[in-house]
Scaffold this motif. Structure first.
Motif, mmCIF file in Angstrom:
data_model
loop_
_atom_site.group_PDB
_atom_site.id
_atom_site.type_symbol
_atom_site.label_atom_id
_atom_site.label_comp_id
_atom_site.label_asym_id
_atom_site.label_seq_id
_atom_site.Cartn_x
_atom_site.Cartn_y
_atom_site.Cartn_z
ATOM 1 N N GLN A 129 11.383 -5.717 9.459
ATOM 2 C CA GLN A 129 12.619 -6.304 10.060
ATOM 3 C C GLN A 129 13.944 -5.315 9.718
ATOM 4 O O GLN A 129 14.807 -5.343 10.226
ATOM 5 C CB GLN A 129 12.775 -7.547 9.780
ATOM 6 N N LEU A 130 13.519 -4.347 8.929
ATOM 7 C CA LEU A 130 14.531 -3.434 8.459
ATOM 8 C C LEU A 130 14.795 -2.272 9.185
ATOM 9 O O LEU A 130 13.949 -1.770 9.801
ATOM 10 C CB LEU A 130 14.625 -3.036 6.837
ATOM 11 N N SER A 131 16.007 -1.720 9.054
ATOM 12 C CA SER A 131 16.236 -0.433 9.562
ATOM 13 C C SER A 131 15.561 0.551 8.955
ATOM 14 O O SER A 131 15.297 0.351 7.905
ATOM 15 C CB SER A 131 17.739 -0.020 9.880
ATOM 16 N N LYS A 132 15.506 1.839 9.649
ATOM 17 C CA LYS A 132 14.892 3.098 8.822
ATOM 18 C C LYS A 132 15.730 3.372 7.405
ATOM 19 O O LYS A 132 14.994 3.485 6.474
ATOM 20 C CB LYS A 132 14.878 4.347 9.701
ATOM 21 N N GLY A 133 16.851 3.342 7.653
ATOM 22 C CA GLY A 133 17.541 3.463 6.558
ATOM 23 C C GLY A 133 17.694 2.572 5.069
ATOM 24 O O GLY A 133 17.598 2.891 4.079
ATOM 25 N N TYR A 134 17.370 1.215 5.683
ATOM 26 C CA TYR A 134 17.142 0.063 4.645
ATOM 27 C C TYR A 134 15.574 0.228 4.228
ATOM 28 O O TYR A 134 15.438 -0.061 3.010
ATOM 29 C CB TYR A 134 17.530 -1.202 5.162
ATOM 30 N N GLN A 135 14.771 0.733 4.974
ATOM 31 C CA GLN A 135 13.372 0.890 4.435
ATOM 32 C C GLN A 135 13.432 2.067 3.475
ATOM 33 O O GLN A 135 12.695 2.015 2.217
ATOM 34 C CB GLN A 135 12.401 1.171 5.487
ATOM 35 N N GLN A 136 14.376 2.958 3.506
ATOM 36 C CA GLN A 136 14.440 4.106 2.627
ATOM 37 C C GLN A 136 15.031 3.553 1.291
ATOM 38 O O GLN A 136 14.507 3.838 0.179
ATOM 39 C CB GLN A 136 15.212 5.202 3.149
ATOM 40 N N ARG A 137 15.706 2.535 1.332
ATOM 41 C CA ARG A 137 16.494 2.184 -0.104
ATOM 42 C C ARG A 137 15.173 1.229 -0.479
ATOM 43 O O ARG A 137 15.341 1.101 -1.883
ATOM 44 C CB ARG A 137 17.552 0.953 0.786
ATOM 45 N N VAL A 138 14.474 0.430 0.036
ATOM 46 C CA VAL A 138 13.233 -0.222 -0.310
ATOM 47 C C VAL A 138 12.483 0.869 -1.282
ATOM 48 O O VAL A 138 12.188 0.398 -2.313
ATOM 49 C CB VAL A 138 12.282 -0.728 0.516
ATOM 50 N N GLY A 139 12.017 1.898 -0.757
ATOM 51 C CA GLY A 139 11.392 2.977 -1.553
ATOM 52 C C GLY A 139 12.098 3.496 -2.574
ATOM 53 O O GLY A 139 11.470 3.793 -3.628
ATOM 54 N N LEU A 140 13.311 3.608 -2.526
ATOM 55 C CA LEU A 140 14.149 4.200 -3.520
ATOM 56 C C LEU A 140 13.920 3.327 -4.637
ATOM 57 O O LEU A 140 13.986 3.408 -5.738
ATOM 58 C CB LEU A 140 15.576 4.674 -3.138
ATOM 59 N N ALA A 141 14.262 1.915 -4.401
ATOM 60 C CA ALA A 141 14.154 0.773 -5.139
ATOM 61 C C ALA A 141 12.941 0.803 -6.084
ATOM 62 O O ALA A 141 12.953 0.588 -7.350
ATOM 63 C CB ALA A 141 14.585 -0.687 -4.606
ATOM 64 N N ALA A 142 11.914 0.851 -5.288
ATOM 65 C CA ALA A 142 10.452 1.163 -5.919
ATOM 66 C C ALA A 142 10.440 2.317 -6.829
ATOM 67 O O ALA A 142 9.554 2.212 -7.832
ATOM 68 C CB ALA A 142 9.589 1.023 -4.917
ATOM 69 N N ALA A 143 10.830 3.266 -6.473
ATOM 70 C CA ALA A 143 11.028 4.557 -7.254
ATOM 71 C C ALA A 143 11.557 4.390 -8.813
ATOM 72 O O ALA A 143 11.187 4.874 -9.391
ATOM 73 C CB ALA A 143 11.362 5.797 -6.582
ATOM 74 N N ILE A 144 12.689 3.580 -8.682
ATOM 75 C CA ILE A 144 13.502 3.549 -9.918
ATOM 76 C C ILE A 144 13.079 2.106 -10.685
ATOM 77 O O ILE A 144 13.565 1.806 -11.846
ATOM 78 C CB ILE A 144 14.958 3.433 -9.721
#
Length: 297
Positions: A129-144
């Motif tokens: 349900q998230l935009s591409k930008g927010y999906q990138q944030r999910v990936g970044l949250a997982a990375a850190i």
């Protein structure tokens, strides 16, 4: 030394993706890892994370041999790949809880990471349900999430709007204070805003490895000059220290010199000697995009 790459080569069948690459990086550095498409950037990042193995060379992460002990090395690395792989049918918190379980980290880190990457208003949603930008944030949250010593970010700002870009830039700069960050992007403005060192590769070989400040202080200078009528290329060949020249339009030329001396007076004197009038004479400020084109073209 957080990262040490020594004489790494990788070939896919007969095509060489990396050719004897060597570089190192220390804690607190944010490195822009740049190159045209097909240069070998993603291959190098995948080797560094232990996802694929090189044909030759060694890769050390915080003194751990990635080829011999990939799992130990991966515990120290946060990785956001170019094509961010997410379980789209999961909720944001559910996905991060799953990631926390993999890394065996305290689940209290999840809320901290959600807030840090600016996901608080979207965390109750499913990832699809998230935009591409927010999906990138999910990936970044997982990375850190597991507080890694090294962050490898492959095109991390893809899909972000201008406001989100500012926020993620600030986050990456903040993370770079106590981590080693390797940051790949095609957006030169991002590198200028975030990075303090630049590595440029082409066809699997390193062409440039310098600080951003060193690059901008280089000897190359670009000058745009407009004459009062068309001239022949032979005229420009008389100029000293010319690296290249290009006829932009009509009587306007874009000339690159290699010299610490301001070459505008030299152009002016040559024009006077040959009975030419100069209608415009401007030094073009070098930005990273200009330097990138000069190096890789």
């Amino acid at each position: 030394m957080s990262i040490k790459i020594s004489s790494v080569s990788k070939a896919y069948n007969t095509q060489k993706a990396l050719n004897n690459i060597s570089f190192s990086a220390e804690k607190g550095q944010i490195i822009g890892f740049l190159g045209p498409n097909g240069a070998g950037k993603s291959t190098m990042m995948k080797i560094l994370t232990g996802y694929i193995k090189p044909n030759e060379g060694s890769v050390l992460v915080d003194e751990i041999d990635v080829l011999q002990h990939p799992l130990d090395a991966q515990k120290l690395i946060g990785y956001l790949p170019e094509h961010n792989p997410l379980y789209s049918d999961m909720y944001v918190r559910e996905y991060l809880q799953f990631q926390a379980a993999i890394y065996k980290v305290d689940k209290c880190n999840i809320e901290t990471c959600i807030e840090r990457v600016g996901l608080s208003t979207e965390a109750h949603k499913k990832i699809n349900q998230l935009s591409k930008g927010y999906q990138q944030r999910v990936g970044l949250a997982a990375a850190i999430l597991h507080n890694p010593k090294i962050l490898i970010l492959d095109e991390p700002t893809t899909g972000l709007d201008p406001n989100q870009l500012v926020e993620i830039r600030a986050l990456i700069k903040d993370l770079g204070k106590d981590k080693t960050v390797l940051f790949s992007t095609h957006i030169m403005q991002e590198v200028e805003a975030v990075c303090d060192r630049v590595i440029i590769i082409k066809k699997g070989e390193i062409l440039v490895d310098k600080t951003l400040e060193e690059l901008k202080k280089g000897n190359l200078q670009n000058i745009e000059v407009t004459f009062d009528y068309n001239i022949e290329e032979q005229f420009l060949q008389k100029l000293p220290n010319v690296v290249s020249y290009k006829n932009n339009y009509d009587t306007t030329w874009y000339i690159t010199f290699e010299s610490t001396e301001d070459m505008r007076p030299v152009i002016f004197d040559l024009a006077q000697e040959n009975g030419l009038k100069i209608l415009g004479l401007n030094a073009i400020n070098k930005n990273l995009e200009t330097l990138f084109r000069e190096v890789t073209s």
